[in-house]
Scaffold this active site. Structure first.
Site, PDB file in Angstrom:
ATOM      1  CD  GLU A 132      69.599  -0.879  34.901  1.00 15.33           C
ATOM      2  OE1 GLU A 132      70.597  -0.247  35.466  1.00 15.33           O
ATOM      3  OE2 GLU A 132      68.998  -1.806  35.254  1.00 15.33           O
TER       4      GLU A 132
HETATM    5  C1  LIG Z   1      59.049  -1.817  35.619  1.00 13.63           C
HETATM    6  C2  LIG Z   1      59.973  -1.717  36.450  1.00 13.63           C
HETATM    7  C3  LIG Z   1      61.218  -2.241  36.515  1.00 13.63           C
HETATM    8  C4  LIG Z   1      62.281  -2.129  37.493  1.00 13.63           C
HETATM    9  N1  LIG Z   1      63.283  -3.159  37.603  1.00 13.63           N
HETATM   10  C5  LIG Z   1      64.150  -2.921  38.718  1.00 13.63           C
HETATM   11  C6  LIG Z   1      64.991  -4.171  38.810  1.00 13.63           C
HETATM   12  O1  LIG Z   1      65.126  -5.139  38.084  1.00 13.63           O
HETATM   13  N2  LIG Z   1      65.920  -3.763  39.902  1.00 13.63           N
HETATM   14  C7  LIG Z   1      65.993  -2.851  40.711  1.00 13.63           C
HETATM   15  O2  LIG Z   1      66.743  -2.672  41.624  1.00 13.63           O
HETATM   16  N3  LIG Z   1      65.076  -1.818  40.537  1.00 13.63           N
HETATM   17  C8  LIG Z   1      64.127  -1.751  39.509  1.00 13.63           C
HETATM   18  N4  LIG Z   1      63.174  -0.782  39.185  1.00 13.63           N
HETATM   19  C9  LIG Z   1      63.192   0.133  40.117  1.00 13.63           C
HETATM   20  C10 LIG Z   1      63.856   1.658  39.327  1.00 13.63           C
HETATM   21  O3  LIG Z   1      65.268   1.519  38.958  1.00 13.63           O
HETATM   22  C11 LIG Z   1      63.409   2.930  40.159  1.00 13.63           C
HETATM   23  O4  LIG Z   1      62.109   2.822  39.954  1.00 13.63           O
HETATM   24  C12 LIG Z   1      64.343   4.098  39.823  1.00 13.63           C
HETATM   25  O5  LIG Z   1      65.707   3.922  40.002  1.00 13.63           O
HETATM   26  C13 LIG Z   1      63.539   5.373  40.354  1.00 13.63           C
HETATM   27  O6  LIG Z   1      63.502   5.111  41.785  1.00 13.63           O
HETATM   28  P1  LIG Z   1      62.361   5.704  42.350  1.00 13.63           P
HETATM   29  O7  LIG Z   1      61.085   4.974  41.608  1.00 13.63           O
HETATM   30  O8  LIG Z   1      62.194   5.485  43.767  1.00 13.63           O
HETATM   31  O9  LIG Z   1      62.075   7.331  42.039  1.00 13.63           O
HETATM   32  P2  LIG Z   1      62.364   8.381  43.058  1.00 13.63           P
HETATM   33  O10 LIG Z   1      63.914   8.140  43.268  1.00 13.63           O
HETATM   34  O11 LIG Z   1      61.665   8.658  44.166  1.00 13.63           O
HETATM   35  O12 LIG Z   1      62.718   9.686  41.927  1.00 13.63           O
HETATM   36  C14 LIG Z   1      61.424  10.451  41.653  1.00 13.63           C
HETATM   37  C15 LIG Z   1      61.743  11.601  40.631  1.00 13.63           C
HETATM   38  O13 LIG Z   1      62.748  12.467  41.400  1.00 13.63           O
HETATM   39  C16 LIG Z   1      63.956  12.240  40.767  1.00 13.63           C
HETATM   40  N5  LIG Z   1      65.011  12.628  41.698  1.00 13.63           N
HETATM   41  C17 LIG Z   1      65.396  11.546  42.570  1.00 13.63           C
HETATM   42  N6  LIG Z   1      66.435  11.957  43.119  1.00 13.63           N
HETATM   43  C18 LIG Z   1      66.979  12.974  42.739  1.00 13.63           C
HETATM   44  C19 LIG Z   1      68.231  13.707  42.857  1.00 13.63           C
HETATM   45  N7  LIG Z   1      69.150  13.424  43.651  1.00 13.63           N
HETATM   46  N8  LIG Z   1      68.160  14.726  41.955  1.00 13.63           N
HETATM   47  C20 LIG Z   1      67.366  14.960  41.098  1.00 13.63           C
HETATM   48  N9  LIG Z   1      66.256  14.382  40.874  1.00 13.63           N
HETATM   49  C21 LIG Z   1      65.963  13.225  41.593  1.00 13.63           C
HETATM   50  C22 LIG Z   1      64.071  11.228  39.721  1.00 13.63           C
HETATM   51  O14 LIG Z   1      64.719  11.722  38.761  1.00 13.63           O
HETATM   52  C23 LIG Z   1      62.518  11.275  39.621  1.00 13.63           C
HETATM   53  O15 LIG Z   1      62.104  11.916  38.435  1.00 13.63           O
HETATM   54  C24 LIG Z   1      62.121  -1.095  38.266  1.00 13.63           C
HETATM   55  C25 LIG Z   1      61.258  -0.105  38.268  1.00 13.63           C
HETATM   56  C26 LIG Z   1      60.083  -0.414  37.270  1.00 13.63           C
HETATM   57  C27 LIG Z   1      58.986   0.725  37.375  1.00 13.63           C
END
Ligand SMILES: Cc1cc2nc3c(=O)[nH]c(=O)nc-3n(C[C@H](O)[C@H](O)[C@H](O)COP(=O)(O)OP(=O)(O)OC[C@H]3O[C@@H](n4cnc5c(N)ncnc54)[C@H](O)[C@@H]3O)c2cc1C
Length: 592
Positions: free
Chosen positions: A439
């Site tokens: 989220e």
């Molecule tokens: C168990 C689980 C359930 C989930 N359920 C859903 C779901 O139902 N629907 C759905 O759509 N998604 C879902 N997700 C996905 C989840 O919302 C994402 O994993 C999350 O939004 C983070 O994206 P990412 O994993 O690509 O991390 P990244 O975006 O790669 O982030 C990695 C790190 O970099 C930081 N970061 C990234 N961009 C920036 C920025 N611009 N400025 C500062 N810091 C930054 C982040 O804060 C984080 O610490 C789920 C994930 C999991 C693990």
């Protein structure tokens, strides 16, 4: 896993920590009275503790096996879901015209906390259905509402929320899933989504996916994203289930925690394109999705509160029965229960204080949403909407951060037994971890707070919030109760730190955005500590004013102010003085 609904703490947070009582008395919720609210919350607590909590461990060990495209949930989960939805819990806040109970968000916040305390893995599927109901109700066409809302509200069908793709996580604008217009007015969707919560399961016959995709002629980034409703089974003209749509789960993830919740990779359009129906306007999908996400963000904050409450209950019970060492000043040779040791007491108090502070912040956010929806005066509704927007990132990120801290302390209180799975402390720690990530990660919440929410109404929304906190400090000063100790001074300092830091950030946002962003996360923590501390004080003061025994609330507030809110000054210095070291931190990151 043992959990009992903390009805007294919940009622106290709702009635005294927020301004619920005056709003009920003014008729914000029509005929609904405080006793009705108490009755609903008590019944939800009974269901959470007696039906859901006993299933949490089996969900953890059984997981969600996936075979031939089918997910099997843990033994007893399907039956519990059916009982849960038939009892009407999916429909608490949903509109009455679609079969909902149209109860206040603050009531649902208390229920949501308890569902998650009992089992995050169980409750996070329904959480997304509720968010989907909000989005469809707010933005869907009449035809779509007629076809889908009633069954989503009853929980006969569930909803998913699908943003994430391998290259598009926090950066939602990078998503590539394609939607093409079809001759019949629907769309054909092709692409891949990852990490989709309850993307496939055996709770219900149909699953209604809410999917973000991009039209061929869409502008780049978030301005070119549209939201589509994509059912697992298409509907016949009479509303019955028709043909299988071209959307399927490809696999289920193996995760650190919430093992009972199926997290799926979804494939759309293997066979020509999944049929989807537009929600809202083309290219306006982000606005629709934000309706969904804002509710879900508060609900995820409540996951943090719920799991922290459960960890606190377990740790307290363990600390009362585990005997080790002698209590200081006791001459008897008998060993003492570890709760007698000051360091263990400190851990337990920290757990309880952080949990109650996060709880009140979440409930205050929910009440602001209620006022934004139900207030009879347009200006008051807009103010409340901005207040809810300001508080949502705090509710989400502060509460899930403390969820991690409190469940970690829960393990510590158990000593080595906390590290062993049988106690359940380890599961709570593992389950809590995701809430700070999905989220919108807590880092993204902090950025949202600093770059968007502080600017609401040209800074007037945050200024009004600071005024409310100062009112509490004035009441504390006036109360003159020696039991509060240094509370007024420490919380007063925290609020001043928050005010100075807010002004400092507002002055730098436009000219030095990197400096402001470097301090975003410590600023959010400072915001949470000052706000949480003041709301705890508000709760204790209100109870005292009404002549109730406020001993416990007063002691908890004092502990929070004197032991936790004192961190506010350090956080202020971190934001204001330390940004250059963060921005230019390349040298520090290099190996020596
Ligand atoms: C168990 C689980 C359930 C989930 N359920 C859903 C779901 O139902 N629907 C759905 O759509 N998604 C879902 N997700 C996905 C989840 O919302 C994402 O994993 C999350 O939004 C983070 O994206 P990412 O994993 O690509 O991390 P990244 O975006 O790669 O982030 C990695 C790190 O970099 C930081 N970061 C990234 N961009 C920036 C920025 N611009 N400025 C500062 N810091 C930054 C982040 O804060 C984080 O610490 C789920 C994930 C999991 C693990």
């Amino acid at each position: 896993m043992s959990y009992s609904a903390p009805l007294a703490a919940i009622a106290s947070a709702m009635k005294y920590g927020t301004s619920l009582v005056p709003f009920v008395e003014q008729g914000l919720f029509g005929e609904l009275g405080i006793q009705d609210i108490d009755a609903v919350v008590a019944e939800a607590g009974r269901f959470a503790a007696q039906v859901i909590a006993p299933l949490n461990r089996v969900g953890d060990t059984f997981g969600t096996p996936f075979k031939n495209g089918v997910v099997t949930t843990a033994p007893g989960w399907k039956e519990a879901y059916r009982a849960w939805r038939l009892a009407g819990w999916n429909a608490v806040t949903a509109p009455a015209e679609w079969g909902g109970q149209a109860l206040p968000q603050i009531v649902n916040a208390a229920c949501t906390e308890m569902w998650h305390a009992a089992s995050i893995g169980f409750a996070n599927g329904p959480m997304l259905t509720m968010a989907a109901i909000d989005a469809l109700n707010a933005h869907g066409s009449d035809a779509l509402k007629r076809a889908y809302l009633e069954k989503l509200v009853s929980g006969e069908w569930t909803g998913t929320m699908q943003l994430t793709e391998p290259q598009a996580g926090s950066d939602v604008g990078a998503l590539r899933t394609r939607a093409e217009r079809a001759a019949d007015g629907s769309y054909r969707i092709k692409g891949q989504k990852i990490f989709i919560t309850y993307g496939e399961h055996d709770f219900t016959e149909n699953i209604i996916h809410f999917i973000l995709a991009r039209l061929p002629d869409a502008p780049p980034g978030t301005r070119g994203i549209s939201l589509f409703l994509v059912p697992k089974f298409l509907l016949n003209a009479d509303g019955s289930l028709g043909t299988r749509n071209d959307v399927r789960a490809h696999s289920v993830e193996h995760k650190l925690g919430i093992h009972g919740s199926p997290t799926c990779t979804m494939i759309l359009g293997d066979d020509g394109g999944a049929t989807g129906f537009l929600i809202g306007e083309e290219n306006a999908g982000m606005a629709c999705m934000f309706t969904m996400m804002n509710r879900a963000r508060l609900a995820v904050g409540l996951q943090g509160v719920g799991v922290a409450e459960c960890a606190t209950q377990q740790a307290l019970a363990y600390a009362r029965q585990r005997r080790q060492g002698r209590a200081t000043g006791v001459t008897s040779s008998q060993s003492a229960a570890i709760i007698a040791h000051p360091d263990v007491r400190r851990m337990l108090l920290t757990m309880r204080a952080l949990t109650q502070a996060a709880r009140v912040i979440c409930y205050a956010t929910a009440l602001a949403i209620d006022r934004s929806e139900r207030g009879d005066d347009e200006a008051a509704r807009s103010d409340a909407h901005r207040q809810a927007s300001l508080l949502t990132p705090i509710a989400k990120a502060f509460s899930t951060d403390i969820g991690n801290e409190v469940t970690s302390l829960g393990i510590q209180v158990h000593g080595g037994m906390g590290y062993i799975e049988e106690t359940g402390a380890a599961q709570l720690f593992r389950d809590a971890r995701i809430a700070a990530i999905y989220e919108g990660t807590n880092g993204i919440q902090a950025i949202d707070l600093v770059t968007r929410k502080l600017l609401l109404a040209d800074g007037a929304t945050v200024a009004a919030h600071l005024n409310e906190l100062r009112d509490v400090i004035r009441s504390l000063d006036a109360s003159n109760d020696p039991g509060f100790g240094w509370t007024a001074v420490r919380l007063g300092d925290a609020v001043e730190s928050l005010e100075r830091t807010t002004n400092w950030l507002l002055a730098r946002l436009a000219k030095e955005p990197d400096t402001a962003l470097a301090g975003a996360s410590p600023y959010l923590r400072l915001f949470g500590l000052a706000t949480g501390g003041c709301l705890l004080a508000k709760e204790a003061l209100a109870a005292m004013r009404l002549g109730e025994d406020a001993t416990a609330r007063l002691a908890l507030t004092r502990f929070f102010a004197e032991n936790l809110a004192v961190g506010a000054g350090a956080l202020e210095r971190t934001v204001i003085e330390a940004a250059p070291g963060v921005i230019g931190g390349d040298a520090a990151l290099a190996a020596p």
